[in-house]
Design a protein around this motif. Structure first.
Motif, PDB file in Angstrom:
ATOM      1  N   LEU A 175      -0.625   4.222 -12.068  1.00 21.04           N
ATOM      2  CA  LEU A 175       0.241   3.053 -11.954  1.00 21.04           C
ATOM      3  C   LEU A 175      -0.081   2.326 -10.655  1.00 21.04           C
ATOM      4  CD1 LEU A 175       3.792   4.368 -12.939  1.00 21.04           C
ATOM      5  CD2 LEU A 175       2.437   2.691 -14.170  1.00 21.04           C
ATOM      6  N   PRO A 176       0.174   1.009 -10.618  1.00 16.22           N
ATOM      7  CA  PRO A 176      -0.031   0.311  -9.350  1.00 16.22           C
ATOM      8  C   PRO A 176       0.866   0.928  -8.276  1.00 16.22           C
ATOM      9  CG  PRO A 176       0.581  -1.233 -11.103  1.00 16.22           C
ATOM     10  CD  PRO A 176       0.682   0.135 -11.680  1.00 16.22           C
ATOM     11  N   PHE A 177       0.457   0.801  -7.027  1.00 17.03           N
ATOM     12  CA  PHE A 177       1.192   1.439  -5.941  1.00 17.03           C
ATOM     13  C   PHE A 177       2.677   1.103  -5.985  1.00 17.03           C
ATOM     14  CE2 PHE A 177       2.418   3.113  -1.980  1.00 17.03           C
ATOM     15  CZ  PHE A 177       3.217   2.176  -1.357  1.00 17.03           C
TER      16      PHE A 177
ATOM     17  N   HIS B 208     -11.353   3.435   1.678  1.00 18.76           N
ATOM     18  CA  HIS B 208     -10.257   3.748   0.762  1.00 18.76           C
ATOM     19  C   HIS B 208      -9.117   4.361   1.551  1.00 18.76           C
ATOM     20  CE1 HIS B 208     -13.692   3.668  -2.157  1.00 18.76           C
ATOM     21  NE2 HIS B 208     -12.833   2.852  -2.708  1.00 18.76           N
ATOM     22  N   ILE B 209      -8.460   3.542   2.338  1.00 19.85           N
ATOM     23  CA  ILE B 209      -7.482   4.040   3.298  1.00 19.85           C
ATOM     24  C   ILE B 209      -6.291   4.721   2.626  1.00 19.85           C
ATOM     25  CG2 ILE B 209      -6.309   1.803   3.472  1.00 19.85           C
ATOM     26  CD1 ILE B 209      -6.807   3.700   6.617  1.00 19.85           C
ATOM     27  N   ASP B 210      -5.913   4.264   1.445  1.00 22.70           N
ATOM     28  CA  ASP B 210      -4.770   4.874   0.762  1.00 22.70           C
ATOM     29  C   ASP B 210      -5.030   6.339   0.447  1.00 22.70           C
ATOM     30  OD1 ASP B 210      -3.479   2.051  -1.161  1.00 22.70           O
ATOM     31  OD2 ASP B 210      -2.804   2.970   0.702  1.00 22.70           O
ATOM     32  N   GLU B 211      -6.243   6.627  -0.036  1.00 22.43           N
ATOM     33  CA  GLU B 211      -6.548   8.003  -0.437  1.00 22.43           C
ATOM     34  C   GLU B 211      -6.755   8.908   0.769  1.00 22.43           C
ATOM     35  OE1 GLU B 211      -7.826   5.380  -1.810  1.00 22.43           O
ATOM     36  OE2 GLU B 211      -7.449   5.517  -3.960  1.00 22.43           O
ATOM     37  N   ILE B 212      -7.210   8.334   1.870  1.00 24.76           N
ATOM     38  CA  ILE B 212      -7.635   9.183   2.971  1.00 24.76           C
ATOM     39  C   ILE B 212      -6.569   9.313   4.061  1.00 24.76           C
ATOM     40  CG2 ILE B 212      -8.719   7.544   4.578  1.00 24.76           C
ATOM     41  CD1 ILE B 212     -11.194   9.411   4.374  1.00 24.76           C
TER      42      ILE B 212
ATOM     43  N   PRO C 153      -2.695   1.495   5.115  1.00 23.50           N
ATOM     44  CA  PRO C 153      -2.437   1.994   3.767  1.00 23.50           C
ATOM     45  C   PRO C 153      -1.160   1.380   3.206  1.00 23.50           C
ATOM     46  CG  PRO C 153      -2.023   3.710   5.386  1.00 23.50           C
ATOM     47  CD  PRO C 153      -2.647   2.577   6.107  1.00 23.50           C
ATOM     48  N   SER C 154      -1.026   1.432   1.882  1.00 18.95           N
ATOM     49  CA  SER C 154       0.092   0.736   1.244  1.00 18.95           C
ATOM     50  C   SER C 154       1.456   1.180   1.774  1.00 18.95           C
ATOM     51  CB  SER C 154       0.030   0.936  -0.267  1.00 18.95           C
ATOM     52  OG  SER C 154      -1.212   0.500  -0.739  1.00 18.95           O
ATOM     53  N   ILE C 155       1.639   2.480   2.021  1.00 17.86           N
ATOM     54  CA  ILE C 155       2.977   2.884   2.476  1.00 17.86           C
ATOM     55  C   ILE C 155       3.280   2.320   3.861  1.00 17.86           C
ATOM     56  CG2 ILE C 155       3.675   4.915   1.181  1.00 17.86           C
ATOM     57  CD1 ILE C 155       2.268   6.663   3.117  1.00 17.86           C
ATOM     58  N   VAL C 156       2.252   2.184   4.686  1.00 14.87           N
ATOM     59  CA  VAL C 156       2.501   1.599   6.004  1.00 14.87           C
ATOM     60  C   VAL C 156       2.820   0.112   5.871  1.00 14.87           C
ATOM     61  CG1 VAL C 156       1.444   1.096   8.235  1.00 14.87           C
ATOM     62  CG2 VAL C 156       1.108   3.324   7.177  1.00 14.87           C
TER      63      VAL C 156
ATOM     64  N   SER D 121       2.995  10.748   3.298  1.00  8.38           N
ATOM     65  CA  SER D 121       2.600  10.518   1.913  1.00  8.38           C
ATOM     66  C   SER D 121       3.649   9.658   1.240  1.00  8.38           C
ATOM     67  CB  SER D 121       2.506  11.846   1.167  1.00  8.38           C
ATOM     68  OG  SER D 121       3.788  12.422   1.072  1.00  8.38           O
ATOM     69  N   SER D 122       3.302   9.128   0.053  1.00 11.53           N
ATOM     70  CA  SER D 122       4.254   8.321  -0.708  1.00 11.53           C
ATOM     71  C   SER D 122       5.506   9.138  -1.030  1.00 11.53           C
ATOM     72  CB  SER D 122       3.620   7.843  -2.021  1.00 11.53           C
ATOM     73  OG  SER D 122       2.578   6.955  -1.763  1.00 11.53           O
TER      74      SER D 122
END
Lengths: 265, 289, 294
Positions: free
Chosen positions: B246-248, C213-217, C255-258, C283-284
């Motif tokens: 899913l998208p983030f 790939h900052i989200d994964e790492i 990353p997206s959470i940040v 983490s998310s």
């Protein structure tokens, strides 16, 4: 590292020679070769020598570039000279040391033959120095066009073009592969001949595979862009002869005719 | 983006296509219609068949069973191939292996020469596409001097110059760095917004599917589901089984709802499609942080 | 192994018309035993830095100091035979995974390709076999199923795992990874980086990983190193990079959470600064639990 090597030796400046049509240069080159190997009289050699100097000046290429371009093959000229000097036993004996002997004809012949080679190398180097690889390919294609019923001219020209275009890419990939295999402990280019050959396989196999994959992907991309050989294909970049081209060709034809005349009289 | 109420015609029609690759069933019962002006994304993991079906749309491959019609022309008829290839352009995954020309200009010209355009027409379109894709600064450069994103833009320009009805992007962003990817996505957005282009975008990146008109998901050679992004991205259904995520924004919202201590106020109907919608959705809860 | 750059500069093809500076006066210390993520645009100098560490390039100026139980310096000038030997030993202990490593495969069987590295290092036959077994197990390729197959008959993802096993088989103590997740689909990306991180922990590596790939790492990174325009723009811990993002000091996308946290802070929903949230932003799941009030 490797990807920085200049392809061919083209030097992008503006000069009389640079502005000539590539076909003119190719035809002139061919005629010069004919001339070099026919002339026999001293004054003819002098004319050729002045032509060399004139062309050099017209190209505006500096000594540095010229030397760098000719250097890889110049050894052949030296080699030929010495070969003749040592082998030719005609004329008068000039010098002897043990079983080595130098005769006057050896010197003269050696000089003549290596001079011819030198001139040949000079003109072909000037050709590549003043003509971009792609322009040269286009010139060759245009000149071969009359033969297109016998040989696939368009296809050959396209193959040449694509190959030249990919040289920097392949050099870069080779560099990366050497580093990758070296990083795994494979010592490329070191050690005994046998060892070097063994260590070339980790380089050659991947390069071949990459190249085959590339050929396949390129063919698909070309087909997707409507390529179907030369049928119905137009050409955007046109070569045009101008007055200077005609002048150069005229001079070369005149010179060659005179040389022929001298030869047969 | 064009008049949505006007009658749209199907440019590409796939009817129960099967494709065998040796013994391997690469495509199984695929039926798709692409209408003019649509922005369609075909999503799938590697090996799902998404690139395989894409190559059927411009007759690079022909179906073992079933038919593909491009502007009502059947791809199986070799007489149609020329016209089909003029109508359906394709940008490929590897930026390097689709640039033929010695310079940017030469590469753009290549396709136009292939379809036999006149010198004047070629000159005119060359300037147009260089403008459209902002290639002025690099027009004389050679391929080895270009970045991945620049190479892809050159490829797009070359295809555009042939004035196709549809442009397919076959994983055109997979091999690019973030900068290159943004360049290409911006170019695609401009094609859609400013030129009402019909675009088929093949990708495994879910974020690229969110902005589509219509999404098709493929897995193991089959079309497993299709719909608008709003229809596809729900909390039901198992995208992971198809090798997708899913998208983030949706992933996070789901985790948030699962973690919500007081479950009486959770709202599963909200589907945040991007980070801003996610923030709005989260704001609706009285978060005391 | 700690790796220190001391005023290192590197120029490609010096003295020719193609001269190009790739690194300019770079100094930093990469701490031992950490998972360091290296960020930076193409052309920022990061690949050059990696290749210098592995000894594939020689510094034009400055030196690189490797510290294990002893200290060894890789200098820009001529070095003694003994120094070179010691450096070679260090470089042999560094595993380097190139981008798209599947392009390096060349042997007839998977086993032979994986054992290429250890064979070159002079490892004994028995040890080679066990190294290969361990490496294949680590990447999830069954020996029975894959050892005798041609690497070129495998899928792209499998070929990549063979290439990774090839680097693992030399039992490195330091790992350099250049965009290991390039070209993979989302699920494969996560699987791969998780596997590499497990190896990092199990083998006590010092890991230096270039990845955009900052989200994964993000989850696995202990330390960040950011290159910009041939220099180092940032080096520091998660805490410090969060501060840098909060203060908009660096260009690199978080990353997206940040990104989410920053937006929530801007809106006043979160009243604490980013730097105080480094645990919650691991983490998310962790951040979702934090927001969900758990």
């Amino acid at each position: 590292m490797l990807d920085q090597i200049l392809i061919g030796q083209y030097v992008a400046i503006d000069s009389f020679l640079h502005r000539l049509d590539p076909r003119t240069k190719l035809i002139a080159m061919f005629l010069i070769v004919v001339n070099i190997f026919i002339v026999a009289e001293t004054y003819q050699y002098l004319i050729i020598m002045s032509l060399v100097v004139l062309v050099f000046l017209l190209s505006k290429i500096g000594f540095k570039h010229l030397y760098r371009g000719m250097r890889p093959i110049l050894w052949f000229v030296y080699f030929t000279f010495f070969l003749h000097v040592l082998i030719n036993k005609d004329g008068e004996l000039l010098w002897q040391y043990g079983f080595l002997s130098v005769y006057s004809e050896g010197i003269i012949q050696g000089f003549i033959i290596s001079f011819r080679l030198f001139v040949l190398i000079f003109f072909s180097t000037i050709l590549t120095l003043t003509t971009a690889p792609m322009t040269l390919t286009q010139g060759i294609e245009e000149l071969l066009k009359p033969l297109r019923r016998l040989i696939p001219v368009h296809e050959i020209a396209l193959m040449l073009t694509i190959s030249i275009r990919f040289i920097p890419t392949i050099l870069r990939e080779t560099d990366k592969l050497i580093k990758a295999q070296t990083a795994r402990g494979g010592s490329i280019g070191q050690g005994s001949i046998l060892k070097r050959v063994k260590h070339v396989i980790p380089l050659v196999v991947p390069l071949l595979i990459i190249s085959f994959k590339r050929a396949e992907e390129l063919a698909i991309a070309m087909e997707a862009r409507g390529y179907r050989g030369s049928i119905g294909r137009t050409k955007y970049r046109q070569l045009t002869f101008n007055a200077f081209d005609q002048l150069v060709l005229l001079i070369m034809i005149l010179m060659t005719s005179l040389t022929m005349f001298v030869l047969f009289s | 983006m064009g008049d949505k109420t006007a009658a749209r015609y199907a440019i590409i029609e796939a009817d129960q296509v099967m494709f065998y690759y040796g013994d391997n069933i690469a495509l199984s019962n695929i039926s798709i219609d692409i209408t003019q002006g649509q922005h369609v994304v075909i999503l799938g993991a590697n090996g799902s068949g998404k690139s395989t079906i894409a190559k059927h749309f411009n007759a690079l491959l022909t179906p073992t069973k079933g038919d593909i019609l491009v502007k009502k022309m059947n791809t199986k008829d070799a007489n149609n191939t020329w016209e089909i290839r003029k109508s359906v352009g394709m940008v490929f995954q590897n930026p390097e292996n689709q640039i033929i020309g010695a310079t940017v200009e030469d590469d753009i010209i290549f396709g136009m020469e292939n379809i036999g355009l006149s010198t004047e027409e070629i000159a005119k379109r060359l300037e147009q596409v260089i403008d459209m894709l902002q290639l002025q600064a690099i027009r004389k450069k050679e391929p080895y001097q270009l970045s991945g994103g620049q190479k892809q833009r050159v490829a797009i320009a070359g295809i555009l110059a042939m004035e196709p009805d549809v442009i397919i992007f076959d994983e055109a962003t997979s091999m690019l760095d973030p900068e290159g990817r943004n360049e290409v996505l911006k170019a695609i957005a401009a094609l859609i917004n400013e030129h009402s282009a019909t675009i088929i975008h093949i990708t495994h990146d879910i974020e690229e599917a969110i902005v589509a008109d219509y999404v098709l998901i493929m897995s193991a050679g089959m079309l497993v589901t299709e719909g608008t992004p709003e229809q596809i991205f729900t909390y039901q259904g198992n995208l992971e089984a198809y090798g997708l995520q899913l998208p983030f924004s949706m992933q996070f919202y789901k985790l948030f709802l699962d973690a919500k201590a007081d479950s009486s106020t959770v709202n599963y109907d909200t589907i945040p499609m991007n980070i801003d919608e996610l923030v709005d959705a989260l704001c609706k809860y009285s978060l005391k942080m | 192994m700690q790796i220190q750059f001391e005023n290192v500069s590197y120029t490609y093809m010096p003295g020719t018309p193609f001269e190009e500076v790739a690194l300019e006066n770079v100094s930093c210390t990469i701490p031992s035993g950490m998972f360091v993520t290296v960020l930076g645009k193409t052309g920022s100098g990061k690949t050059t830095a990696l290749q210098l560490i592995k000894g594939l390039l020689k510094p034009s100026r400055g030196r690189i100091i490797y510290t294990t139980s002893t200290e060894h310096a890789y200098k820009c000038d001529k070095q003694s035979k003994q120094e070179k030997q010691q450096l070679n030993a260090i470089w042999s202990s560094i595993g380097y995974l190139f981008q798209y490593p599947e392009h390096q495969l060349f042997e007839e069987t998977v086993e032979r390709d994986i054992s290429y590295g250890p064979r070159n290092l002079g490892v004994t036959e028995g040890a080679i076999k066990s190294n290969v077994l361990e490496a294949m197990e680590a990447v999830g390729l069954s020996y029975e199923q894959f050892a005798e197959r041609s690497p070129f008959a495998l899928s792209g993802g499998q070929m990549r795992r063979v290439a990774i096993a090839g680097v693992l088989a030399s039992k490195p103590q330091t790992m350099i990874l250049d965009e290991p997740m390039a070209g993979l689909d989302p699920i494969s990306k996560t699987k791969l980086i998780d596997m590499l991180y497990q190896q990092h922990l199990a083998n006590n590596w010092t890991t230096i990983c270039v990845s955009h790939h900052i989200d994964e790492i993000w989850q696995h990174t202990d330390h960040f190193l950011i290159f910009n325009n041939k220099r180092i723009e940032f080096i520091g811990s998660k805490q410090q990079i969060l501060q840098a993002w909060q203060q908009r000091q660096i260009d690199i996308e978080p990353p997206s959470i940040v990104k989410l946290a920053l937006l929530l802070i801007d809106k006043g929903i979160i009243k604490r600064p980013l730097t105080e949230l480094s645990n919650e932003l691991q983490s998310s799941e962790a951040f979702a639990r934090y927001l969900g009030g758990v």
